[in-house]
Design a protein around this motif. Sequence first.
Motif, PDB file in Angstrom:
ATOM      1  N   PHE A   1      15.730  -7.418  36.845  1.00 54.60           N
ATOM      2  CA  PHE A   1      16.367  -8.130  38.127  1.00 54.60           C
ATOM      3  C   PHE A   1      17.745  -8.190  38.107  1.00 54.60           C
ATOM      4  N   ASN A   2      18.307  -7.907  39.194  1.00 52.23           N
ATOM      5  CA  ASN A   2      19.676  -8.059  39.415  1.00 52.23           C
ATOM      6  C   ASN A   2      19.900  -8.594  40.569  1.00 52.23           C
ATOM      7  N   PRO A   3      20.668 -10.009  40.378  1.00 48.17           N
ATOM      8  CA  PRO A   3      20.886 -10.789  41.707  1.00 48.17           C
ATOM      9  C   PRO A   3      21.387 -10.194  42.817  1.00 48.17           C
ATOM     10  N   ALA A   4      22.144  -9.070  42.844  1.00 51.00           N
ATOM     11  CA  ALA A   4      22.456  -8.321  43.957  1.00 51.00           C
ATOM     12  C   ALA A   4      21.140  -7.740  44.860  1.00 51.00           C
ATOM     13  N   ASP A   5      19.971  -7.483  44.209  1.00 46.02           N
ATOM     14  CA  ASP A   5      18.842  -7.158  44.602  1.00 46.02           C
ATOM     15  C   ASP A   5      18.396  -8.119  45.760  1.00 46.02           C
TER      16      ASP A   5
ATOM     17  N   LEU B   1      28.275  -8.441  42.278  1.00 48.32           N
ATOM     18  CA  LEU B   1      27.127  -8.772  41.583  1.00 48.32           C
ATOM     19  C   LEU B   1      26.463  -7.650  40.776  1.00 48.32           C
ATOM     20  N   ARG B   2      26.567  -6.649  41.180  1.00 47.14           N
ATOM     21  CA  ARG B   2      26.038  -5.392  40.317  1.00 47.14           C
ATOM     22  C   ARG B   2      27.062  -4.935  39.304  1.00 47.14           C
ATOM     23  N   GLU B   3      28.229  -5.054  39.596  1.00 43.45           N
ATOM     24  CA  GLU B   3      29.325  -4.891  38.313  1.00 43.45           C
ATOM     25  C   GLU B   3      29.230  -5.952  37.355  1.00 43.45           C
ATOM     26  N   ASN B   4      29.001  -7.083  37.589  1.00 45.30           N
ATOM     27  CA  ASN B   4      28.910  -8.135  36.664  1.00 45.30           C
ATOM     28  C   ASN B   4      28.523  -9.444  37.259  1.00 45.30           C
ATOM     29  N   PRO B   5      27.050  -9.947  37.202  1.00 45.62           N
ATOM     30  CA  PRO B   5      26.579 -11.088  38.038  1.00 45.62           C
ATOM     31  C   PRO B   5      27.234 -12.268  37.650  1.00 45.62           C
ATOM     32  N   SER B   6      27.759 -12.336  36.470  1.00 46.58           N
ATOM     33  CA  SER B   6      28.475 -13.727  36.220  1.00 46.58           C
ATOM     34  C   SER B   6      29.926 -13.632  36.568  1.00 46.58           C
ATOM     35  N   LYS B   7      30.797 -12.627  36.957  1.00 42.20           N
ATOM     36  CA  LYS B   7      32.148 -12.668  37.121  1.00 42.20           C
ATOM     37  C   LYS B   7      32.045 -11.773  38.420  1.00 42.20           C
ATOM     38  N   VAL B   8      32.030 -12.382  39.372  1.00 39.33           N
ATOM     39  CA  VAL B   8      32.104 -11.675  40.995  1.00 39.33           C
ATOM     40  C   VAL B   8      33.259 -12.332  41.692  1.00 39.33           C
ATOM     41  N   LEU B   9      33.870 -13.044  41.272  1.00 39.99           N
ATOM     42  CA  LEU B   9      35.104 -13.713  41.948  1.00 39.99           C
ATOM     43  C   LEU B   9      36.245 -12.620  42.310  1.00 39.99           C
TER      44      LEU B   9
ATOM     45  N   ALA C   1      22.032 -19.048  46.955  1.00 43.30           N
ATOM     46  CA  ALA C   1      21.771 -20.277  45.914  1.00 43.30           C
ATOM     47  C   ALA C   1      21.274 -19.633  44.673  1.00 43.30           C
ATOM     48  N   VAL C   2      20.028 -18.447  44.526  1.00 43.77           N
ATOM     49  CA  VAL C   2      19.626 -18.189  43.586  1.00 43.77           C
ATOM     50  C   VAL C   2      20.363 -16.994  43.128  1.00 43.77           C
ATOM     51  N   ALA C   3      20.925 -16.265  43.683  1.00 43.21           N
ATOM     52  CA  ALA C   3      21.829 -15.054  43.154  1.00 43.21           C
ATOM     53  C   ALA C   3      23.367 -15.440  42.330  1.00 43.21           C
ATOM     54  N   LEU C   4      23.858 -16.718  42.878  1.00 42.02           N
ATOM     55  CA  LEU C   4      25.035 -16.922  42.364  1.00 42.02           C
ATOM     56  C   LEU C   4      24.935 -18.218  41.290  1.00 42.02           C
ATOM     57  N   GLU C   5      23.691 -18.341  40.975  1.00 46.33           N
ATOM     58  CA  GLU C   5      23.405 -19.401  39.995  1.00 46.33           C
ATOM     59  C   GLU C   5      24.275 -19.433  38.836  1.00 46.33           C
ATOM     60  N   LYS C   6      24.748 -18.478  38.137  1.00 49.43           N
ATOM     61  CA  LYS C   6      25.289 -17.985  36.885  1.00 49.43           C
ATOM     62  C   LYS C   6      26.775 -17.481  37.065  1.00 49.43           C
ATOM     63  N   ALA C   7      27.170 -17.404  38.602  1.00 47.24           N
ATOM     64  CA  ALA C   7      28.413 -16.673  38.798  1.00 47.24           C
ATOM     65  C   ALA C   7      29.505 -17.637  38.770  1.00 47.24           C
ATOM     66  N   ASP C   8      30.911 -16.899  38.617  1.00 49.55           N
ATOM     67  CA  ASP C   8      31.837 -17.678  38.552  1.00 49.55           C
ATOM     68  C   ASP C   8      32.369 -18.294  39.916  1.00 49.55           C
ATOM     69  N   VAL C   9      31.928 -18.165  40.951  1.00 49.80           N
ATOM     70  CA  VAL C   9      32.056 -18.735  42.370  1.00 49.80           C
ATOM     71  C   VAL C   9      31.074 -19.623  42.690  1.00 49.80           C
ATOM     72  N   HIS C  10      31.472 -20.834  43.043  1.00 41.10           N
ATOM     73  CA  HIS C  10      30.597 -21.769  43.548  1.00 41.10           C
ATOM     74  C   HIS C  10      29.800 -21.171  45.024  1.00 41.10           C
ATOM     75  N   VAL C  11      28.473 -21.412  44.949  1.00 38.06           N
ATOM     76  CA  VAL C  11      27.695 -21.106  46.108  1.00 38.06           C
ATOM     77  C   VAL C  11      28.002 -21.664  47.431  1.00 38.06           C
ATOM     78  N   ASP C  12      28.601 -22.806  47.463  1.00 36.93           N
ATOM     79  CA  ASP C  12      28.879 -23.505  48.736  1.00 36.93           C
ATOM     80  C   ASP C  12      30.009 -22.733  49.400  1.00 36.93           C
ATOM     81  N   ILE C  13      30.915 -22.346  48.658  1.00 35.66           N
ATOM     82  CA  ILE C  13      31.985 -21.690  49.060  1.00 35.66           C
ATOM     83  C   ILE C  13      31.541 -20.353  49.776  1.00 35.66           C
ATOM     84  N   VAL C  14      30.679 -19.727  49.209  1.00 34.55           N
ATOM     85  CA  VAL C  14      30.199 -18.387  49.670  1.00 34.55           C
ATOM     86  C   VAL C  14      29.459 -18.802  50.939  1.00 34.55           C
TER      87      VAL C  14
END
Length: 93
Positions: free
Chosen positions: A10-14, A67-75, A32-45
């Motif tokens: 699974f990739n959050p980008a999917d 997200l495909r490049e790095n699911p935790s560093k999308v900013l 909300a699910v895809a950005l759970e572990k990302a460096d950008v807050h879901v509310d901002i997106v």
Amino acid sequence: MNEPDQGYIFNPADLVEYAMDKPIGAARAALAVALEKADVHVDIVIEALSENMELNQGFLKELSGALRENPSKVLGGMPNRIKGRQFERDIGL
């Protein structure tokens, strides 16, 4: 079968790509699910989404690529307005 079963990873980008052409509520839930572990807050997106599905699709495509490049560093792959809002949030404004 001679080849080992590699299964699906699974990739959050999917999830974001699946929600691109869905109603705004589905896109919000996917984010909300895809950005759970990302460096950008879901509310901002979610705040960046509009009621215009075509505008959202372009934005969500950018997000999906990040997200495909790095699911935790999308900013780093986000537009400057998202980076600015995240910075403001980080410093408590």
